[in-house]
Design a protein around this motif. Structure first.
Motif, PDB file in Angstrom:
ATOM      1  N   ASP A 156       2.364  11.420  -6.813  1.00  0.00           N
ATOM      2  CA  ASP A 156       2.940  12.041  -5.753  1.00  0.00           C
ATOM      3  C   ASP A 156       4.413  11.925  -5.572  1.00  0.00           C
ATOM      4  OD1 ASP A 156       0.464  13.197  -5.751  1.00  0.00           O
ATOM      5  OD2 ASP A 156      -0.234  12.375  -4.110  1.00  0.00           O
ATOM      6  N   ASP A 157       4.817  10.711  -5.425  1.00  0.00           N
ATOM      7  CA  ASP A 157       6.246  10.215  -4.965  1.00  0.00           C
ATOM      8  C   ASP A 157       7.113  11.059  -5.961  1.00  0.00           C
ATOM      9  OD1 ASP A 157       4.967   9.391  -2.808  1.00  0.00           O
ATOM     10  OD2 ASP A 157       5.736   7.341  -3.175  1.00  0.00           O
ATOM     11  N   LEU A 158       6.692  10.900  -7.135  1.00  0.00           N
ATOM     12  CA  LEU A 158       7.748  11.271  -8.273  1.00  0.00           C
ATOM     13  C   LEU A 158       7.658  12.660  -8.382  1.00  0.00           C
ATOM     14  CD1 LEU A 158       6.725   8.681 -11.390  1.00  0.00           C
ATOM     15  CD2 LEU A 158       8.453   8.372  -9.706  1.00  0.00           C
ATOM     16  N   ALA A 159       6.714  13.220  -8.064  1.00  0.00           N
ATOM     17  CA  ALA A 159       6.688  14.670  -8.098  1.00  0.00           C
ATOM     18  C   ALA A 159       7.367  15.333  -6.814  1.00  0.00           C
ATOM     19  CB  ALA A 159       5.282  15.396  -7.985  1.00  0.00           C
ATOM     20  N   LEU A 160       7.386  14.519  -5.704  1.00  0.00           N
ATOM     21  CA  LEU A 160       8.432  14.906  -4.443  1.00  0.00           C
ATOM     22  C   LEU A 160       9.793  14.850  -4.967  1.00  0.00           C
ATOM     23  CD1 LEU A 160       8.995  15.489  -1.650  1.00  0.00           C
ATOM     24  CD2 LEU A 160       8.604  13.120  -1.004  1.00  0.00           C
ATOM     25  N   ILE A 161      10.041  13.671  -5.645  1.00  0.00           N
ATOM     26  CA  ILE A 161      11.509  13.189  -5.894  1.00  0.00           C
ATOM     27  C   ILE A 161      12.115  14.234  -6.939  1.00  0.00           C
ATOM     28  CG2 ILE A 161      13.087  11.540  -7.314  1.00  0.00           C
ATOM     29  CD1 ILE A 161      11.044   9.327  -6.202  1.00  0.00           C
ATOM     30  N   LYS A 162      11.200  14.595  -8.222  1.00  0.00           N
ATOM     31  CA  LYS A 162      11.898  15.737  -8.793  1.00  0.00           C
ATOM     32  C   LYS A 162      12.089  17.052  -8.149  1.00  0.00           C
ATOM     33  CE  LYS A 162      10.297  17.859 -13.093  1.00  0.00           C
ATOM     34  NZ  LYS A 162       9.107  18.009 -14.101  1.00  0.00           N
ATOM     35  N   GLY A 164       2.849   5.456   3.887  1.00  0.00           N
ATOM     36  CA  GLY A 164       1.363   5.726   3.803  1.00  0.00           C
ATOM     37  C   GLY A 164       0.589   4.834   3.327  1.00  0.00           C
ATOM     38  N   TYR A 165      -0.486   4.830   3.512  1.00  0.00           N
ATOM     39  CA  TYR A 165      -1.608   3.891   3.060  1.00  0.00           C
ATOM     40  C   TYR A 165      -2.273   4.671   1.886  1.00  0.00           C
ATOM     41  CZ  TYR A 165      -5.526   0.519   3.057  1.00  0.00           C
ATOM     42  OH  TYR A 165      -6.297  -0.320   2.624  1.00  0.00           O
ATOM     43  N   SER A 166      -1.905   3.983   0.794  1.00  0.00           N
ATOM     44  CA  SER A 166      -2.725   4.795  -0.473  1.00  0.00           C
ATOM     45  C   SER A 166      -3.293   3.419  -1.433  1.00  0.00           C
ATOM     46  CB  SER A 166      -1.484   5.464  -1.564  1.00  0.00           C
ATOM     47  OG  SER A 166      -0.658   6.283  -0.699  1.00  0.00           O
ATOM     48  N   MET A 176       0.903  -1.125   0.065  1.00  0.00           N
ATOM     49  CA  MET A 176      -0.010  -0.039   0.066  1.00  0.00           C
ATOM     50  C   MET A 176       0.756   1.086   0.168  1.00  0.00           C
ATOM     51  SD  MET A 176      -3.084  -0.848  -0.297  1.00  0.00           S
ATOM     52  CE  MET A 176      -4.204  -2.362  -0.373  1.00  0.00           C
ATOM     53  N   GLY A 177       2.290   1.207  -0.484  1.00  0.00           N
ATOM     54  CA  GLY A 177       2.900   2.374  -0.722  1.00  0.00           C
ATOM     55  C   GLY A 177       3.813   2.892   0.263  1.00  0.00           C
TER      56      GLY A 177
END
Length: 268
Positions: free
Chosen positions: A255-261, A244-246, A226-227
């Motif tokens: 969202d994770d990829l946006a954070l990494i970028k 997180g539970y996604s 679940m993430g």
């Protein structure tokens, strides 16, 4: 994420010369010299290319679900499954492969669950400064190396940091063999999976999507239910732990990829 911990335990034994990645598993269930499963190596198991007919699906009737919830001896159940093709021919994600490797790791370390817990504490958790880590075992005393490893987010990040540094602990001690990071993140048959980690290496559509979204090609990650994830980006010197539970189908990945970028751009 547990599979990535299994990768680390495996790597320690390889560094110590107690296991080789290319050696056959040869469990006691496969005694017949004509058994095609005898060709399965430890690397085949780590890379999910064993060829065993042990499907993992979102279904209570799938073989892996039966292994995890109906059988006390999970590795024994996995070893009893037939081969549907020779090893190394195709990638198929299945926790059964990792459980078989986990049993082999436990047999080499010795001492049952207590022995493996102490080995992990001494050789992995201690050098990384990790606190309490819960490792669950099945009814036969085998570490369930495919699932059920619990630790804090910071301790998950410490595992990622180990791979960022190619297996060297903060005090300079080499925990994993030199080059283990690149071996772990190398794509298996151009799939999005390496050896115990998901990877941007290779030519899969999933990897291309992640790269196009700002996650560099040298990036790889541990992924839990679940993430829960540990992202490693060697070219940026970056480790991100995400709890997180996604919901499916992306489990928060966009969202994770946006954070990494954003993180990479902020620290250039």
């Amino acid at each position: 994420v547990a599979k990535s911990f299994t990768n680390a335990l495996f790597g320690i034994l390889v560094r110590e010369g107690k296991l080789r990645v290319d050696e056959p598993l040869n469990p006691p269930e496969w005694k017949d010299k004509h058994d095609p499963r005898r060709a399965i190596t430890l690397e085949d198991l780590m890379r999910m290319r064993s060829g065993l007919a042990v499907e993992e699906a979102e279904s209570a009737s799938s073989p892996v679900a039966k292994m995890e919830f109906l059988h006390g001896d999970m590795a024994g159940f996995a070893a009893a499954q037939p081969a549907k093709e020779p090893p190394g021919r195709s990638f198929e994600y299945t926790s059964a492969d990792t459980v078989l490797l986990s049993r082999r790791i436990g047999s080499v370390v010795g001492g049952g669950p207590a022995g493996l817990r102490e080995f992990a504490r001494r050789e992995l958790f201690g050098p990384l400064g990790m606190g309490e880590v819960t490792m669950e075992f099945d009814g036969a005393g085998t570490f369930v190396g495919s699932t059920y490893v619990y630790a804090s987010a910071r301790d998950y990040a410490r595992l990622g940091w180990l791979y960022l540094r190619d297996g060297v602990a903060p005090d300079g001690k080499r925990v994993l063999p030199e080059g283990w990071k690149d071996w772990s993140r190398r794509s298996t048959l151009d799939s999005p999976y390496g050896a115990g980690f998901w990877t941007n290496d290779g030519r899969s559509e999933e990897a291309k999507w992640r790269i196009d979204s700002g996650y560099p090609k040298d990036g790889f990650y541990a992924s839990g239910t679940m993430g829960q994830r540990i992202y490693v980006v060697p070219s940026a010197g970056l480790v991100i732990t995400r709890f997180g539970y996604s919901a499916p189908p992306y489990y928060g990945m966009r969202d994770d990829l946006a954070l990494i970028k954003a993180a990479i751009e902020a620290y250039r």
